[in-house]
Design a protein around this motif. Structure first.
Motif, mmCIF file in Angstrom:
data_model
loop_
_atom_site.group_PDB
_atom_site.id
_atom_site.type_symbol
_atom_site.label_atom_id
_atom_site.label_comp_id
_atom_site.label_asym_id
_atom_site.label_seq_id
_atom_site.Cartn_x
_atom_site.Cartn_y
_atom_site.Cartn_z
ATOM 1 N N ALA A 70 19.169 -3.804 -44.262
ATOM 2 C CA ALA A 70 18.365 -4.141 -45.449
ATOM 3 C C ALA A 70 17.226 -5.090 -45.072
ATOM 4 C CB ALA A 70 19.258 -4.764 -46.523
ATOM 5 N N GLN A 71 17.512 -6.023 -44.173
ATOM 6 C CA GLN A 71 16.459 -6.963 -43.769
ATOM 7 C C GLN A 71 15.383 -6.258 -42.950
ATOM 8 O OE1 GLN A 71 19.207 -10.022 -42.134
ATOM 9 N NE2 GLN A 71 18.153 -11.422 -43.537
ATOM 10 N N LYS A 72 15.835 -5.438 -42.007
ATOM 11 C CA LYS A 72 14.893 -4.750 -41.107
ATOM 12 C C LYS A 72 13.989 -3.796 -41.881
ATOM 13 C CE LYS A 72 15.441 -1.453 -37.409
ATOM 14 N NZ LYS A 72 15.948 -0.384 -38.216
ATOM 15 N N GLU A 73 14.526 -3.161 -42.898
ATOM 16 C CA GLU A 73 13.766 -2.164 -43.671
ATOM 17 C C GLU A 73 13.075 -2.787 -44.888
ATOM 18 O OE1 GLU A 73 13.232 1.198 -42.960
ATOM 19 O OE2 GLU A 73 14.053 0.590 -41.018
ATOM 20 N N THR A 74 13.004 -4.113 -44.930
ATOM 21 C CA THR A 74 12.385 -4.861 -46.048
ATOM 22 C C THR A 74 12.807 -4.303 -47.420
ATOM 23 O OG1 THR A 74 10.339 -3.563 -45.936
ATOM 24 C CG2 THR A 74 10.379 -5.635 -44.710
ATOM 25 N N ILE A 75 14.121 -4.240 -47.576
ATOM 26 C CA ILE A 75 14.700 -3.723 -48.813
ATOM 27 C C ILE A 75 14.664 -4.808 -49.893
ATOM 28 C CG2 ILE A 75 16.894 -2.952 -49.845
ATOM 29 C CD1 ILE A 75 15.393 -0.814 -48.111
ATOM 30 N N ASP A 76 14.253 -4.425 -51.113
ATOM 31 C CA ASP A 76 14.196 -5.363 -52.238
ATOM 32 C C ASP A 76 15.462 -5.318 -53.084
ATOM 33 O OD1 ASP A 76 11.300 -5.986 -51.899
ATOM 34 O OD2 ASP A 76 11.121 -3.848 -52.369
ATOM 35 N N PHE A 77 16.155 -4.184 -53.012
ATOM 36 C CA PHE A 77 17.280 -3.996 -53.936
ATOM 37 C C PHE A 77 18.253 -3.004 -53.308
ATOM 38 C CE2 PHE A 77 18.603 -2.027 -58.262
ATOM 39 C CZ PHE A 77 19.672 -2.916 -58.388
ATOM 40 N N VAL A 78 19.530 -3.363 -53.313
ATOM 41 C CA VAL A 78 20.562 -2.495 -52.748
ATOM 42 C C VAL A 78 21.463 -2.013 -53.889
ATOM 43 C CG1 VAL A 78 22.531 -2.362 -51.146
ATOM 44 C CG2 VAL A 78 20.508 -3.738 -50.552
ATOM 45 N N ILE A 79 21.759 -0.734 -53.917
ATOM 46 C CA ILE A 79 22.709 -0.195 -54.900
ATOM 47 C C ILE A 79 23.943 0.271 -54.123
ATOM 48 C CG2 ILE A 79 23.121 1.522 -56.707
ATOM 49 C CD1 ILE A 79 20.049 1.585 -57.140
ATOM 50 N N VAL A 80 25.079 -0.346 -54.436
ATOM 51 C CA VAL A 80 26.303 -0.060 -53.689
ATOM 52 C C VAL A 80 27.117 0.978 -54.452
ATOM 53 C CG1 VAL A 80 28.337 -1.070 -52.589
ATOM 54 C CG2 VAL A 80 26.261 -2.466 -52.899
ATOM 55 N N GLY A 81 27.399 2.102 -53.812
ATOM 56 C CA GLY A 81 28.147 3.179 -54.464
ATOM 57 C C GLY A 81 29.645 2.953 -54.482
ATOM 58 N N PRO A 82 30.308 2.920 -53.325
ATOM 59 C CA PRO A 82 31.780 2.892 -53.299
ATOM 60 C C PRO A 82 32.390 1.492 -53.421
ATOM 61 C CG PRO A 82 30.899 3.319 -51.097
ATOM 62 C CD PRO A 82 29.726 3.086 -51.985
ATOM 63 N N GLU A 83 33.703 1.467 -53.648
ATOM 64 C CA GLU A 83 34.393 0.198 -53.896
ATOM 65 C C GLU A 83 34.658 -0.629 -52.640
ATOM 66 O OE1 GLU A 83 35.513 3.201 -54.492
ATOM 67 O OE2 GLU A 83 37.507 3.522 -53.638
ATOM 68 N N VAL A 84 34.885 0.038 -51.510
ATOM 69 C CA VAL A 84 35.324 -0.742 -50.339
ATOM 70 C C VAL A 84 34.316 -1.826 -49.950
ATOM 71 C CG1 VAL A 84 35.990 -0.643 -47.909
ATOM 72 C CG2 VAL A 84 36.934 1.024 -49.505
ATOM 73 N N PRO A 85 33.020 -1.497 -49.799
ATOM 74 C CA PRO A 85 32.077 -2.575 -49.451
ATOM 75 C C PRO A 85 32.033 -3.694 -50.495
ATOM 76 C CG PRO A 85 30.912 -0.481 -49.853
ATOM 77 C CD PRO A 85 32.362 -0.162 -49.815
ATOM 78 N N LEU A 86 32.280 -3.359 -51.763
ATOM 79 C CA LEU A 86 32.293 -4.400 -52.803
ATOM 80 C C LEU A 86 33.460 -5.346 -52.577
ATOM 81 C CD1 LEU A 86 31.461 -2.082 -55.842
ATOM 82 C CD2 LEU A 86 29.914 -3.725 -54.752
ATOM 83 N N THR A 87 34.636 -4.776 -52.246
ATOM 84 C CA THR A 87 35.806 -5.634 -52.016
ATOM 85 C C THR A 87 35.643 -6.428 -50.716
ATOM 86 O OG1 THR A 87 37.049 -3.927 -50.836
ATOM 87 C CG2 THR A 87 37.371 -4.038 -53.214
ATOM 88 N N LEU A 88 34.790 -5.936 -49.805
ATOM 89 C CA LEU A 88 34.561 -6.658 -48.545
ATOM 90 C C LEU A 88 33.504 -7.743 -48.689
ATOM 91 C CD1 LEU A 88 34.570 -3.672 -46.006
ATOM 92 C CD2 LEU A 88 36.406 -5.340 -46.417
#
Ligand code: AMP
Ligand code: GLY
Length: 428
Positions: free
Chosen positions: A64-82
């Motif tokens: 996200a930093q390298k690609e100068t991302i302004d906003f991330v949308i997280v689909g699945p649950e596992v990364p959220l719990t992590l």
């Protein structure tokens, strides 16, 4: 700059849900660039996909930093719990989805059930255990039929509907003494078996503000007439008329509002999706569980019903701001039919070439789930749920006709689909 009209967005995940989100982002005038990680064959056709796992928090933050991302949308649950959202916020990148603390609602069924109890939200009577002896003793006083659930994430496989006492005691022993589910089964919930029809209600919340989406129903079983093994979902439709306006009002009053208040009372600043899995019992709607992300395939029917631009809604939710209103919900019905690989949810083949129709049909979409571009750049199957075809129309019947007409034009070796998505409502 997250206030500008030219957002760079990263969508995290690789399923149909994430492809539908990517399609929606690409249609938004607010968006200048969309990338996905890790993505799939369908996403690779329209955006750049980066081979970073959805569970690699460090890798995703770096991407996200390298690609100068302004906003991330997280689909699945596992990364959220992590704690992906926490990690992104720590480097000032807003992300849609709850932080780790809120994601426990899905990550721990014991946490979720205790939350319901604490905030007087209707749910099945239950007890939780980490030792085998007290669990077996509970079964003596609460005999089968009964439901046994591993507390942690188990990719939809951690619920045992025990019809007999033998099944119940065996499930308890295999989970708690033999470690059948590893760490996810360190604790279990034993709960009352509820009777009724199931429905799902998705809520987008910023913490203080919330948008309740039309109720939906999915078809989890592999076979027609809702028979056979459980799957990730073979199709879905919305709005589900079984959730009448009266029931919806009851759900809002007895479930959604106490949830939002309860999260605050517990000190959890919850922003993202609350996906309420509800049983419509003769005693009224009762909570089965919360998921902390959009359903798959429910997303494929909910997004087409949101006429307003979704991106500013999700961004406001992520930033804890009031949702931009008015939000227009289409007065229409939507259906998604999943095309699976023969054998799913058990063993199935991968690598079959997929033939898609040349031109899109109006009011329909094809979303990819288990697909990839092979080394020759050809689209091939790469998962159990391969594609979803969604459509919307004035009536559910027309939406079904549109979706099935499109499904018939898609070809791959071993294509399997249920012909009866929406059957309960279409029959009524
Ligand atoms: P869950 O992951 O808790 O939503 O459970 C998965 C599925 O198991 C649900 O969608 C229901 O079909 C079924 N289920 C879970 N808990 C119960 C219950 N207490 N009574 C009846 N069915 C249940
Ligand atoms: N369709 C069920 C789920 O997303 O959990």
């Amino acid at each position: 700059m997250t206030t500008a009209n030219s957002l760079n967005i990263l969508v995290v995940g690789s399923g149909g849900r994430e492809h539908a989100i990517v399609q929606t982002c690409l249609a938004s005038p607010r968006v200048s660039k969309v990338i996905a990680a890790p993505g799939n064959g369908g996403m690779a056709g329209v955006v750049t996909c980066f081979p970073v796992s959805a569970e690699d928090v460090t890798g995703l933050v770096a991407l996200a930093q390298k690609e100068t991302i302004d906003f991330v949308i997280v689909g699945p649950e596992v990364p959220l719990t992590l704690g992906l959202v926490d990690a992104l916020e720590a480097v000032n990148i807003p992300a849609y989805g709850p932080r780790k603390a809120g994601a426990q609602l899905e990550g721990s069924k014991v946490f979720c059930k205790d939350f319901f109890a604490r905030h007087h939200i209707p749910t099945a009577a239950y007890a939780s255990f980490s030792e085998v002896e007290p669990a077996l003793a509970y079964l003596e006083t609460h005999p089968a039929p009964i439901v046994i659930k591993v507390s942690g994430l188990a990719a939809g496989k951690g619920v045992i509907m025990a019809e007999t006492q033998t099944e119940a005691t065996q499930a308890v022993k295999s989970i708690l003494s033999e470690g059948a589910f590893g760490e996810s089964g360190a604790e279990i919930v034993i709960e009352e078996w509820l009777q009724g029809e199931e429905a799902s209600i998705h809520v987008i919340t910023s913490g203080n503000d919330a948008l309740i989406l039309p109720p939906s129903q999915d078809h989890k079983r592999i076979g027609e007439g809702d028979t056979g093994l459980n799957t990730g979902g073979m199709g879905a439709y919305a709005p589900a008329a079984v959730v009448t306006e009266e029931i919806m009002e009851q759900v809002r009053r007895e479930i959604i509002e106490p949830t939002l208040k309860g999260l605050k009372a517990d000190g959890i600043d919850y922003r993202g999706t609350l996906y309420a899995g509800i049983m419509l019992t003769p005693q009224g709607p009762k909570m089965l569980e919360y998921n902390v992300r959009f359903g798959d395939p429910e997303t494929q029917v909910l997004l087409p019903l949101i006429e307003s631009d979704l991106v500013p809604i999700l961004l406001a939710a992520a930033q804890g701001k009031p949702l931009p209103r008015p939000i227009k919900i289409r007065d229409a019905s939507a259906m998604v039919v999943v095309l699976a690989a023969d054998g799913y949810p058990q063993a199935y083949d991968k690598g079959a070439p997929i033939h898609l129709p040349e031109a899109g049909a109006p009011f329909t979409k094809i979303v990819h789930a288990g697909t990839e571009l092979n080394k020759d750049g050809a689209l091939v199957t790469n998962g159990g749920r391969v594609l979803g075809v969604s459509a919307y129309a004035d009536s559910l019947r027309e939406a079904a006709d549109r979706a099935y007409a499109l499904a018939a034009q898609i070809d791959f070796e071993g294509k399997y689909l249920r012909r009866d998505i929406g059957h309960r409502q279409l029959r009524r």
